[in-house]
Design a protein around this motif. Structure first.
Motif, PDB file in Angstrom:
ATOM      1  N   GLN A  83       1.915   1.938  -3.459  1.00  0.00           N
ATOM      2  CA  GLN A  83       0.816   2.394  -4.310  1.00  0.00           C
ATOM      3  C   GLN A  83       0.309   3.781  -3.928  1.00  0.00           C
ATOM      4  N   THR A  84       0.289   4.089  -2.627  1.00  0.00           N
ATOM      5  CA  THR A  84      -0.316   5.345  -2.179  1.00  0.00           C
ATOM      6  C   THR A  84       0.698   6.385  -1.725  1.00  0.00           C
TER       7      THR A  84
ATOM      8  N   THR B 165       0.829  -1.209   0.000  1.00  0.00           N
ATOM      9  CA  THR B 165       0.000   0.000   0.000  1.00  0.00           C
ATOM     10  C   THR B 165       0.859   1.252   0.000  1.00  0.00           C
ATOM     11  N   TYR B 166       2.003   1.224   0.664  1.00  0.00           N
ATOM     12  CA  TYR B 166       2.890   2.376   0.664  1.00  0.00           C
ATOM     13  C   TYR B 166       3.407   2.650  -0.739  1.00  0.00           C
TER      14      TYR B 166
ATOM     15  N   ILE C  77      -2.957  -1.744   8.455  1.00  0.00           N
ATOM     16  CA  ILE C  77      -3.878  -2.762   7.963  1.00  0.00           C
ATOM     17  C   ILE C  77      -4.082  -3.783   9.065  1.00  0.00           C
TER      18      ILE C  77
ATOM     19  N   HIS D 299       1.857   5.562   4.685  1.00  0.00           N
ATOM     20  CA  HIS D 299       1.864   4.380   5.544  1.00  0.00           C
ATOM     21  C   HIS D 299       0.448   4.158   6.055  1.00  0.00           C
ATOM     22  N   GLU D 300      -0.104   3.024   5.742  1.00  0.00           N
ATOM     23  CA  GLU D 300      -1.455   2.673   6.168  1.00  0.00           C
ATOM     24  C   GLU D 300      -1.366   1.521   7.159  1.00  0.00           C
TER      25      GLU D 300
END
Length: 92
Positions: free
Chosen positions: A6-7, A3-4, A13, A10-11
């Motif tokens: 891609q976005t 996700t990092y 999850i 830092h998400e």
């Protein structure tokens, strides 16, 4: 990491397989209540197994409204545990 990439952010999850987190919370609450009853009967404090901060919080919250029972975290790092005990009787 995916996700990092891609976005760019830092998400956090959380993976919860078949409601494990809810079941664990329910089991911790039930255990805290059972141990509180045991402490009332014996008058002796009980030290629980080492737990994560979130698990200790669940135990403390489960016992927060008990007027005669206290819960306290003790120890350091990964060996931090909850001790459940009778509250001292108020002096008259």
């Amino acid at each position: 990491i995916i996700t990092y990439k891609q976005t760019g952010e830092h998400e956090r999850i959380i993976v919860d397989v078949e409601g494990y987190r809810d079941r664990r919370e329910e089991n911790l609450r039930a255990m805290a209540e059972r141990i509180a009853d045991q402490v009332r009967q014996s008058g002796r404090p009980v030290m629980l197994e080492a737990m994560t901060p979130n698990e200790r919080r669940i135990v403390h919250m489960a016992l927060a409204d008990y007027s005669d029972i206290s819960s306290e975290s003790t120890g350091e790092g990964e060996d931090r545990r909850v001790v459940i005990a009778l509250k001292p009787e108020p002096h008259r």
